[in-house]
Design a protein around this motif. Structure first.
Motif, PDB file in Angstrom:
ATOM      1  N   GLN A 105      34.528  22.131 -42.275  1.00 50.88           N
ATOM      2  CA  GLN A 105      35.089  20.781 -42.151  1.00 50.88           C
ATOM      3  C   GLN A 105      36.209  20.731 -41.111  1.00 50.88           C
ATOM      4  OE1 GLN A 105      35.312  20.494 -46.763  1.00 50.88           O
ATOM      5  NE2 GLN A 105      35.931  18.480 -46.043  1.00 50.88           N
ATOM      6  N   LEU A 106      36.689  21.913 -40.686  1.00 50.19           N
ATOM      7  CA  LEU A 106      37.848  21.957 -39.783  1.00 50.19           C
ATOM      8  C   LEU A 106      37.442  22.255 -38.346  1.00 50.19           C
ATOM      9  CD1 LEU A 106      40.240  24.081 -42.015  1.00 50.19           C
ATOM     10  CD2 LEU A 106      40.570  21.686 -41.385  1.00 50.19           C
ATOM     11  N   MET A 107      38.152  21.631 -37.408  1.00 47.41           N
ATOM     12  CA  MET A 107      37.929  21.919 -35.990  1.00 47.41           C
ATOM     13  C   MET A 107      39.288  21.985 -35.291  1.00 47.41           C
ATOM     14  SD  MET A 107      35.701  19.646 -33.345  1.00 47.41           S
ATOM     15  CE  MET A 107      34.462  20.412 -32.359  1.00 47.41           C
ATOM     16  N   ALA A 108      39.406  22.875 -34.304  1.00 48.38           N
ATOM     17  CA  ALA A 108      40.665  22.988 -33.565  1.00 48.38           C
ATOM     18  C   ALA A 108      40.402  22.834 -32.085  1.00 48.38           C
ATOM     19  CB  ALA A 108      41.295  24.354 -33.828  1.00 48.38           C
ATOM     20  N   SER A 109      41.356  22.231 -31.377  1.00 46.12           N
ATOM     21  CA  SER A 109      41.267  22.222 -29.910  1.00 46.12           C
ATOM     22  C   SER A 109      42.571  22.735 -29.323  1.00 46.12           C
ATOM     23  CB  SER A 109      40.987  20.807 -29.373  1.00 46.12           C
ATOM     24  OG  SER A 109      42.141  20.005 -29.439  1.00 46.12           O
ATOM     25  N   ARG A 149      35.258  25.313 -36.555  1.00 49.88           N
ATOM     26  CA  ARG A 149      34.687  24.894 -35.279  1.00 49.88           C
ATOM     27  C   ARG A 149      35.829  24.776 -34.259  1.00 49.88           C
ATOM     28  NH1 ARG A 149      33.343  19.418 -36.345  1.00 49.88           N
ATOM     29  NH2 ARG A 149      34.843  19.610 -38.028  1.00 49.88           N
ATOM     30  N   THR A 150      35.545  25.050 -32.985  1.00 45.57           N
ATOM     31  CA  THR A 150      36.598  24.939 -31.963  1.00 45.57           C
ATOM     32  C   THR A 150      36.044  24.277 -30.705  1.00 45.57           C
ATOM     33  OG1 THR A 150      36.076  27.108 -31.051  1.00 45.57           O
ATOM     34  CG2 THR A 150      37.808  27.048 -32.732  1.00 45.57           C
ATOM     35  N   THR A 151      36.968  23.753 -29.898  1.00 50.07           N
ATOM     36  CA  THR A 151      36.572  23.167 -28.615  1.00 50.07           C
ATOM     37  C   THR A 151      37.784  23.124 -27.682  1.00 50.07           C
ATOM     38  OG1 THR A 151      35.704  21.205 -27.498  1.00 50.07           O
ATOM     39  CG2 THR A 151      37.018  20.808 -29.469  1.00 50.07           C
ATOM     40  N   THR A 152      37.509  23.190 -26.385  1.00 53.69           N
ATOM     41  CA  THR A 152      38.604  22.980 -25.430  1.00 53.69           C
ATOM     42  C   THR A 152      38.666  21.498 -25.037  1.00 53.69           C
ATOM     43  OG1 THR A 152      37.065  23.522 -23.655  1.00 53.69           O
ATOM     44  CG2 THR A 152      38.545  25.297 -24.379  1.00 53.69           C
ATOM     45  N   ASP A 153      37.736  20.711 -25.555  1.00 51.19           N
ATOM     46  CA  ASP A 153      37.605  19.307 -25.157  1.00 51.19           C
ATOM     47  C   ASP A 153      38.219  18.402 -26.241  1.00 51.19           C
ATOM     48  OD1 ASP A 153      36.761  16.763 -24.598  1.00 51.19           O
ATOM     49  OD2 ASP A 153      34.678  17.299 -24.194  1.00 51.19           O
ATOM     50  N   LEU A 199      36.838  16.725 -29.921  1.00 47.19           N
ATOM     51  CA  LEU A 199      37.524  16.886 -31.215  1.00 47.19           C
ATOM     52  C   LEU A 199      37.723  15.523 -31.889  1.00 47.19           C
ATOM     53  CD1 LEU A 199      39.876  19.234 -32.624  1.00 47.19           C
ATOM     54  CD2 LEU A 199      40.920  16.997 -32.386  1.00 47.19           C
ATOM     55  N   VAL A 200      38.121  14.530 -31.102  1.00 42.76           N
ATOM     56  CA  VAL A 200      38.363  13.198 -31.682  1.00 42.76           C
ATOM     57  C   VAL A 200      37.041  12.578 -32.151  1.00 42.76           C
ATOM     58  CG1 VAL A 200      39.170  10.855 -31.194  1.00 42.76           C
ATOM     59  CG2 VAL A 200      40.464  12.819 -30.339  1.00 42.76           C
ATOM     60  N   LEU A 201      36.011  12.709 -31.320  1.00 44.39           N
ATOM     61  CA  LEU A 201      34.711  12.098 -31.664  1.00 44.39           C
ATOM     62  C   LEU A 201      34.100  12.723 -32.921  1.00 44.39           C
ATOM     63  CD1 LEU A 201      33.176  11.845 -28.080  1.00 44.39           C
ATOM     64  CD2 LEU A 201      33.759   9.915 -29.582  1.00 44.39           C
ATOM     65  N   GLU A 202      34.316  14.032 -33.090  1.00 49.04           N
ATOM     66  CA  GLU A 202      33.604  14.782 -34.149  1.00 49.04           C
ATOM     67  C   GLU A 202      34.280  14.741 -35.519  1.00 49.04           C
ATOM     68  OE1 GLU A 202      30.968  17.523 -33.877  1.00 49.04           O
ATOM     69  OE2 GLU A 202      30.290  16.177 -32.295  1.00 49.04           O
ATOM     70  N   ASN A 203      35.508  14.171 -35.598  1.00 43.02           N
ATOM     71  CA  ASN A 203      36.245  14.302 -36.855  1.00 43.02           C
ATOM     72  C   ASN A 203      36.717  12.967 -37.416  1.00 43.02           C
ATOM     73  OD1 ASN A 203      36.519  17.374 -37.301  1.00 43.02           O
ATOM     74  ND2 ASN A 203      36.915  17.082 -35.109  1.00 43.02           N
ATOM     75  N   ASP A 204      37.019  12.970 -38.727  1.00 47.29           N
ATOM     76  CA  ASP A 204      37.458  11.747 -39.411  1.00 47.29           C
ATOM     77  C   ASP A 204      38.983  11.649 -39.438  1.00 47.29           C
ATOM     78  OD1 ASP A 204      34.724  11.120 -40.339  1.00 47.29           O
ATOM     79  OD2 ASP A 204      34.992  12.980 -41.478  1.00 47.29           O
ATOM     80  N   ILE A 205      39.628  12.816 -39.611  1.00 48.19           N
ATOM     81  CA  ILE A 205      41.095  12.848 -39.615  1.00 48.19           C
ATOM     82  C   ILE A 205      41.519  13.683 -38.412  1.00 48.19           C
ATOM     83  CG2 ILE A 205      43.146  13.620 -40.878  1.00 48.19           C
ATOM     84  CD1 ILE A 205      41.479  13.369 -43.460  1.00 48.19           C
ATOM     85  N   ILE A 206      42.354  13.095 -37.538  1.00 44.34           N
ATOM     86  CA  ILE A 206      42.783  13.817 -36.341  1.00 44.34           C
ATOM     87  C   ILE A 206      44.270  14.133 -36.500  1.00 44.34           C
ATOM     88  CG2 ILE A 206      42.824  13.811 -33.809  1.00 44.34           C
ATOM     89  CD1 ILE A 206      40.064  13.054 -35.047  1.00 44.34           C
ATOM     90  N   ILE A 207      44.599  15.426 -36.449  1.00 45.68           N
ATOM     91  CA  ILE A 207      46.006  15.821 -36.541  1.00 45.68           C
ATOM     92  C   ILE A 207      46.508  16.163 -35.132  1.00 45.68           C
ATOM     93  CG2 ILE A 207      47.650  17.454 -37.550  1.00 45.68           C
ATOM     94  CD1 ILE A 207      45.695  17.807 -39.892  1.00 45.68           C
TER      95      ILE A 207
END
Ligand code: NAP
Length: 278
Positions: A33-37, A54-58, A62-70
């Motif tokens: 459920q977690l992703m980091a950029s 999950r990770t991304t440099t983009d 990150l914003v498109l793929e998640n419901d809560i953006i920290i």
């Protein structure tokens, strides 16, 4: 409440990793459920290996793929990140910002769509699950979003809801607060060495004294003043040290130092461009 919600940490450095680690350890969410950029691919590979996230440099991905953006990048670069990603936010998301000095109004002006923005001021004891993380809601926040923030940040310590106008003072007190204690400890270790103690012994004495004193503050109902009075007998050794500190107006100096931090938090907020409106 966090079931099935995807959480993206944009700018996963110290605070971001502490949050990821806390959420995974507390089993509040599953790793997937977690992703980091962030920009460093090496650092992202470490986060993926360590936590299975999950990770991304983009940042847009990150914003498109998640419901809560920290938003956990530094306040100085957050405006340019929001400028690059503003078109990626969508209704239904929740945005949490931990950037010192950056107001909810500023973030709201970029993410638009009445997206609730929550501002939180954690501190580095998040790394050991002992952060203090006061938070406030922006214009569109409701009790549901307050619960979301409380759940996420209680994975790394204690939270409490406050008014946004308190956030600069809170940044100065508990956000920067751990550093004041570390500074005091540095002075104590140096004092031990200058009295002839081996450095390793001085460090060990100060570390355990700090831990014991903190536990006393947290686990008894006595105030710091009462605890100090308890160990300060008239004309004793502690009395000699405290009298010296009082003569040098040390408490006043501490108050002024914290005020400097509050002024800096205000400057960081004032330094960002005005809320972006079409
Ligand atoms: N540290 C504290 O005690 C504390 C307490 C409360 C709040 N905060 C707030 O928390 C935020 C983060 O602080 P921190 O101490 O965790 O800082 P940090 O360790 O420097 O983390 C920020 C991360 O942002 C990444 N970054 C830089 N440019 C980026 C970009 N364009 N896109 C995506 N990621 C980018 C950096 O990684 P790359 O170089 O790999 O991109 C870096 O690891 C700040 O806003 C600060 O005000 C900090």
């Amino acid at each position: 409440m966090l079931d099935r919600l995807k959480i993206g940490v944009l700018g996963a450095g110290n605070i971001g990793e502490a949050l990821i680690s806390g959420l995974v350890k507390a089993s509040l969410v599953e790793a997937k459920q977690l992703m980091a950029s962030r920009r460093s691919e090496v650092a992202l590979a470490y986060l993926a290996d360590t936590y299975g996230i999950r990770t991304t440099t983009d940042n847009c991905e990150l914003v498109l793929e998640n419901d809560i953006i920290i938003l956990a990048a530094k306040p100085q670069i957050l405006p340019s990140i929001l400028e690059d990603t503003e078109h990626c936010f969508r209704p239904g998301q929740v945005v949490i910002t931990v950037a010192a000095g950056i107001s909810t109004a500023f973030v709201e002006s970029w993410v638009k769509n009445d997206i609730p923005v929550i501002r939180v001021m954690p501190n580095t004891p998040a790394l050991v699950g002992q952060a203090m993380s006061p938070y406030c809601l922006g214009r569109h926040g409701s009790a549901v979003q307050a619960l979301v923030a409380a759940q996420i940040f209680s994975a790394v310590g204690v939270t409490t809801q406050v008014e946004e106008e308190m956030l600069d003072a809170i940044t100065a007190l508990s956000g920067s607060g751990p550093a004041y204690f570390f500074y005091l400890l540095e002075g104590l270790i140096e004092a031990g060495v200058s009295m002839g103690l081996p450095e390793h012994l001085s460090r060990a004495l100060v570390r355990q004294t700090c831990y014991g004193a903190a536990k006393l503050v947290v686990e008894t109902t006595r105030t710091p003043q009462q605890l100090r009075a308890q160990v300060t007998s008239p004309q004793g050794t502690t009395h000699a040290a405290i009298s010296f500190l009082e003569q040098a107006s040390t408490k006043e100096l501490i108050k002024q130092a914290v005020l400097k931090a509050k002024e800096r938090a205000h400057e960081l907020g004032a330094g960002v461009p005005k809320p972006h409106l079409d």
